[in-house]
Enzyme design. Structure first.
Site, PDB file in Angstrom:
ATOM      1  N   GLY A 189       3.014 -10.843   4.434  1.00 41.54           N
ATOM      2  CA  GLY A 189       3.933  -9.962   3.729  1.00 41.54           C
ATOM      3  C   GLY A 189       3.242  -8.655   3.413  1.00 41.54           C
ATOM      4  O   GLY A 189       2.397  -8.182   4.178  1.00 41.54           O
ATOM      5  N   CYS A 190       3.561  -8.092   2.287  1.00 40.67           N
ATOM      6  CA  CYS A 190       3.000  -6.811   1.875  1.00 40.67           C
ATOM      7  C   CYS A 190       1.482  -6.897   1.758  1.00 40.67           C
ATOM      8  O   CYS A 190       0.951  -7.793   1.104  1.00 40.67           O
ATOM      9  CB  CYS A 190       3.593  -6.411   0.528  1.00 40.67           C
ATOM     10  SG  CYS A 190       2.835  -4.947  -0.171  1.00 40.67           S
ATOM     11  N   PHE A 191       0.782  -5.959   2.396  1.00 43.16           N
ATOM     12  CA  PHE A 191      -0.682  -6.036   2.383  1.00 43.16           C
ATOM     13  C   PHE A 191      -1.277  -5.758   1.014  1.00 43.16           C
ATOM     14  O   PHE A 191      -2.399  -6.127   0.738  1.00 43.16           O
ATOM     15  CB  PHE A 191      -1.339  -5.196   3.457  1.00 43.16           C
ATOM     16  CG  PHE A 191      -0.946  -3.749   3.605  1.00 43.16           C
ATOM     17  CD1 PHE A 191      -0.481  -2.968   2.565  1.00 43.16           C
ATOM     18  CD2 PHE A 191      -1.072  -3.152   4.855  1.00 43.16           C
ATOM     19  CE1 PHE A 191      -0.152  -1.634   2.739  1.00 43.16           C
ATOM     20  CE2 PHE A 191      -0.753  -1.814   5.047  1.00 43.16           C
ATOM     21  CZ  PHE A 191      -0.289  -1.054   3.985  1.00 43.16           C
ATOM     22  N   TRP A 192      -0.536  -5.136   0.110  1.00 41.73           N
ATOM     23  CA  TRP A 192      -1.048  -4.925  -1.250  1.00 41.73           C
ATOM     24  C   TRP A 192      -1.298  -6.265  -1.932  1.00 41.73           C
ATOM     25  O   TRP A 192      -2.261  -6.427  -2.666  1.00 41.73           O
ATOM     26  CB  TRP A 192      -0.090  -4.097  -2.077  1.00 41.73           C
ATOM     27  CG  TRP A 192       0.185  -2.716  -1.575  1.00 41.73           C
ATOM     28  CD1 TRP A 192      -0.594  -1.970  -0.726  1.00 41.73           C
ATOM     29  CD2 TRP A 192       1.312  -1.911  -1.889  1.00 41.73           C
ATOM     30  NE1 TRP A 192      -0.010  -0.751  -0.500  1.00 41.73           N
ATOM     31  CE2 TRP A 192       1.162  -0.675  -1.201  1.00 41.73           C
ATOM     32  CE3 TRP A 192       2.442  -2.094  -2.680  1.00 41.73           C
ATOM     33  CZ2 TRP A 192       2.094   0.359  -1.298  1.00 41.73           C
ATOM     34  CZ3 TRP A 192       3.367  -1.067  -2.778  1.00 41.73           C
ATOM     35  CH2 TRP A 192       3.190   0.142  -2.089  1.00 41.73           C
ATOM     36  N   CYS A 193      -0.405  -7.234  -1.702  1.00 40.89           N
ATOM     37  CA  CYS A 193      -0.551  -8.568  -2.308  1.00 40.89           C
ATOM     38  C   CYS A 193      -1.760  -9.296  -1.734  1.00 40.89           C
ATOM     39  O   CYS A 193      -2.591  -9.822  -2.471  1.00 40.89           O
ATOM     40  CB  CYS A 193       0.696  -9.413  -2.054  1.00 40.89           C
ATOM     41  SG  CYS A 193       2.222  -8.793  -2.780  1.00 40.89           S
TER      42      CYS A 193
END
Length: 187
Positions: free
Chosen positions: A19-23
């Site tokens: 999913g989102c690479f920030w997570c």
């Protein structure tokens, strides 16, 4: 040989998309034995993709994190177990409201890493940690394109933004609870 060169020679890396690479970056940055987790893009057909291009879903890339780790401190098996338990690997081409192939659950690795990933995936499925079948794609090596600087350490720098508070923070809290014994010591 200097100690830093010796340590670097012993490191390994794997590319993970959850999913989102920030997570994903925020979760792995907190683990003991992880040297770095770098956000970027992999698995597509465009050279040097930008965040804006990847967000269209037309480049074939996934948002990923290159996890560089010291296998003397954390095993690939443990890296993959954290990966499979801190995002929902049963959602095809999405994580929650982040929808599109750029948010797919994917592992890019060499032949040995692929074997280990299949093994851990099978163990997670057998443990019935998720009610549905795991759809994570396990693929061969891929070119890693590092994300723009503004995406590095995004959660650490922007914890109060709406997305970080609503999406990233709960995933990081889950990881810290599940893997408390594996967290880096606070300085």
């Amino acid at each position: 040989m200097p100690e830093s060169a010796t340590k670097k020679a012993k490191t390994k890396s794997i590319i993970l998309g959850g999913g989102c690479f920030w997570c994903v970056e925020a979760i792995f940055n907190g683990l003991r034995g992880v040297i770095s987790s770098n956000p970027g893009y992999a698995g597509g057909h465009l050279k040097n993709p930008s965040y804006e291009a990847v967000c269209t879903g037309q480049t074939g890339h996934a948002e990923v994190v290159e996890v560089v780790f010291d296998p003397q401190e954390i095993s690939l098996e443990d890296i993959l177990r954290v990966f499979f338990t801190t995002h929902d690997p049963t959602q095809l081409n999405r994580q929650g409201n982040d929808i599109g192939t750029q948010y797919r659950s994917v592992i890019f690795g060499d032949e040995e890493q692929k074997k280990v990933a299949q093994k851990i995936k099978g163990e997670i499925e057998a443990e019935k940690l998720w009610p549905d079948q795991i759809v994570t794609s396990i693929e061969g090596p891929a070119q890693f394109w590092e994300a723009e600087t503004k995406h590095h350490d995004y959660f650490a720098r922007n914890p109060d933004t709406a997305y970080c508070a609503a999406v990233v923070a709960p995933k990081v809290a889950k990881a810290r609870k599940l893997y408390r014994d594996r967290l880096k010591k606070a300085d």
